[in-house]
Design an enzyme around this catalytic site. Structure first.
Site, PDB file in Angstrom:
ATOM      1  N   LYS A  14       0.958  -1.154  -0.103  1.00 55.24           N
ATOM      2  CA  LYS A  14       0.083   0.278   0.126  1.00 55.24           C
ATOM      3  C   LYS A  14       0.900   1.205   0.298  1.00 55.24           C
ATOM      4  O   LYS A  14       0.802   2.292  -1.230  1.00 55.24           O
ATOM      5  CB  LYS A  14      -1.200  -0.003   1.116  1.00 55.24           C
ATOM      6  CG  LYS A  14      -1.848  -1.284   1.229  1.00 55.24           C
ATOM      7  CD  LYS A  14      -2.565  -1.017   2.101  1.00 55.24           C
ATOM      8  CE  LYS A  14      -1.999  -0.583   3.482  1.00 55.24           C
ATOM      9  NZ  LYS A  14      -1.920  -2.168   4.281  1.00 55.24           N
ATOM     10  N   ARG A  89     -10.175   0.850   8.649  1.00 53.32           N
ATOM     11  CA  ARG A  89      -9.043  -0.683   8.817  1.00 53.32           C
ATOM     12  C   ARG A  89     -10.298  -1.150  10.009  1.00 53.32           C
ATOM     13  O   ARG A  89     -10.812  -2.551   9.888  1.00 53.32           O
ATOM     14  CB  ARG A  89      -7.950  -0.464   9.668  1.00 53.32           C
ATOM     15  CG  ARG A  89      -7.144  -1.021   9.007  1.00 53.32           C
ATOM     16  CD  ARG A  89      -5.780  -0.865  10.452  1.00 53.32           C
ATOM     17  NE  ARG A  89      -4.355  -1.648   9.974  1.00 53.32           N
ATOM     18  CZ  ARG A  89      -3.336  -1.293   8.990  1.00 53.32           C
ATOM     19  NH1 ARG A  89      -3.599   0.195   9.685  1.00 53.32           N
ATOM     20  NH2 ARG A  89      -2.630  -1.647   8.850  1.00 53.32           N
ATOM     21  N   ARG A 128      11.043  -6.958   5.180  1.00 45.85           N
ATOM     22  CA  ARG A 128      11.221  -5.408   5.915  1.00 45.85           C
ATOM     23  C   ARG A 128      11.549  -4.915   7.284  1.00 45.85           C
ATOM     24  O   ARG A 128      12.077  -3.678   7.875  1.00 45.85           O
ATOM     25  CB  ARG A 128       9.656  -4.990   5.550  1.00 45.85           C
ATOM     26  CG  ARG A 128       9.810  -3.467   6.253  1.00 45.85           C
ATOM     27  CD  ARG A 128       7.825  -3.224   5.322  1.00 45.85           C
ATOM     28  NE  ARG A 128       6.633  -3.139   6.360  1.00 45.85           N
ATOM     29  CZ  ARG A 128       5.696  -3.003   6.044  1.00 45.85           C
ATOM     30  NH1 ARG A 128       5.754  -2.458   5.503  1.00 45.85           N
ATOM     31  NH2 ARG A 128       4.733  -3.455   7.197  1.00 45.85           N
ATOM     32  N   ARG A 134      11.181  -1.178  11.627  1.00 40.14           N
ATOM     33  CA  ARG A 134       9.291  -1.727  12.469  1.00 40.14           C
ATOM     34  C   ARG A 134       9.890  -2.880  14.038  1.00 40.14           C
ATOM     35  O   ARG A 134       9.270  -3.897  12.989  1.00 40.14           O
ATOM     36  CB  ARG A 134       8.865  -1.772  11.887  1.00 40.14           C
ATOM     37  CG  ARG A 134       8.065  -0.068  11.315  1.00 40.14           C
ATOM     38  CD  ARG A 134       7.522  -0.486   9.925  1.00 40.14           C
ATOM     39  NE  ARG A 134       6.437  -1.226  10.490  1.00 40.14           N
ATOM     40  CZ  ARG A 134       5.265  -1.056   9.292  1.00 40.14           C
ATOM     41  NH1 ARG A 134       4.601  -0.113   9.149  1.00 40.14           N
ATOM     42  NH2 ARG A 134       3.886  -1.673  10.460  1.00 40.14           N
ATOM     43  N   ARG A 146      -1.226  -9.011  13.246  1.00 39.23           N
ATOM     44  CA  ARG A 146      -1.554  -8.161  12.740  1.00 39.23           C
ATOM     45  C   ARG A 146      -2.233  -8.787  11.494  1.00 39.23           C
ATOM     46  O   ARG A 146      -3.510  -7.955  11.253  1.00 39.23           O
ATOM     47  CB  ARG A 146      -0.261  -7.534  11.878  1.00 39.23           C
ATOM     48  CG  ARG A 146       0.178  -6.421  13.176  1.00 39.23           C
ATOM     49  CD  ARG A 146       1.253  -6.173  12.352  1.00 39.23           C
ATOM     50  NE  ARG A 146       0.830  -5.270  11.380  1.00 39.23           N
ATOM     51  CZ  ARG A 146       2.688  -5.486  10.999  1.00 39.23           C
ATOM     52  NH1 ARG A 146       3.908  -6.069  11.104  1.00 39.23           N
ATOM     53  NH2 ARG A 146       3.108  -4.917   9.535  1.00 39.23           N
TER      54      ARG A 146
END
Ligand code: ADP
Length: 192
Positions: A14, A89, A128, A134, A146
């Site tokens: 995204k 969301r 990532r 993160r 998640r």
């Protein structure tokens, strides 16, 4: 105004596609993930509270994100349009967004859903995590949480927007530029 939602599970691309869409259509980017991380890095009360949820892989409470989005939109009164990335969301967030946009005399034009299967998503997020710093990308149980949150709370939005005739899906696997070009084709169908 041209208002778009870029939709999809964590790791679907995204953020990457948003950047390209913004450059092409001169839209303002609203990424609630980025806004929350900025609050956390600034050490605000909101940021510290939100970080407890983020680090567990849970969604931050609706009223917190809705307030943050409202403030951001109010600060961009001359925007040509917005791209919402990571928001809404939940159904209550989507309902609040419809009302906020109505206050601006506008609405969501199209929802672009990026489709990627879970195995590929886990791979992308773990990769990532090695470079992004993160914490929510580094721990497999947080990543899985998640996905659970996405399945339970976010996926029902597909139906919410399909009922409004706004939901469109695009394959999120392949070359970044090919995916972008498929997204542009969809956006161009609603731009006269
Ligand atoms: P990703 O799409 O990879 O999960 P984001 O940067 O969009 O990454 O979001 C990171 C985290 O921030 C989420 O797991 C969640 O805890 C929080 N968050 C972001 N946007 C929202 C939102 N609209 N509602 C609730 N929590 C959110």
């Amino acid at each position: 105004m041209l208002n778009l939602i870029i939709f999809g599970p964590p790791g679907a691309g995204k953020g990457t596609q948003s950047e390209k869409i913004i450059a092409q259509y001169q839209l303002e980017h609203i990424s609630t993930g980025d806004l929350l991380r900025a609050e956390r890095n600034a050490g605000t009360e909101l940021g510290n509270k939100a970080n407890e949820y983020i680090s567990r892989g849970e969604l931050v409470p609706d009223e917190v994100v809705i307030g943050m989005v409202r403030n951001f939109m109010l600060s961009k009164t001359s925007a040509k349009g917005f791209i919402f990335d990571g928001f809404p969301r939940t159904i209550p967030q989507a309902e609040a967004l419809d009302i906020m946009l109505l206050e601006f005399n506008t609405s969501i034009a199209i929802v672009l859903g990026l489709e990627v299967e879970e195995d590929e998503l886990v791979k992308r997020l773990m990769l990532r995590g090695q470079t992004s710093g993160r914490v929510d990308d580094q721990d497999e149980s947080t990543v899985r949480n998640r996905f659970r949150e996405y399945q339970n709370k976010t996926l029902p939005l597909q139906d919410f927007y399909a009922k409004q005739g706004k939901y469109n899906s695009v394959k999120g696997i392949g070359k970044v530029d090919e995916i972008f070009s498929n997204l542009c084709s969809l956006i161009n169908t609603i731009k006269q």
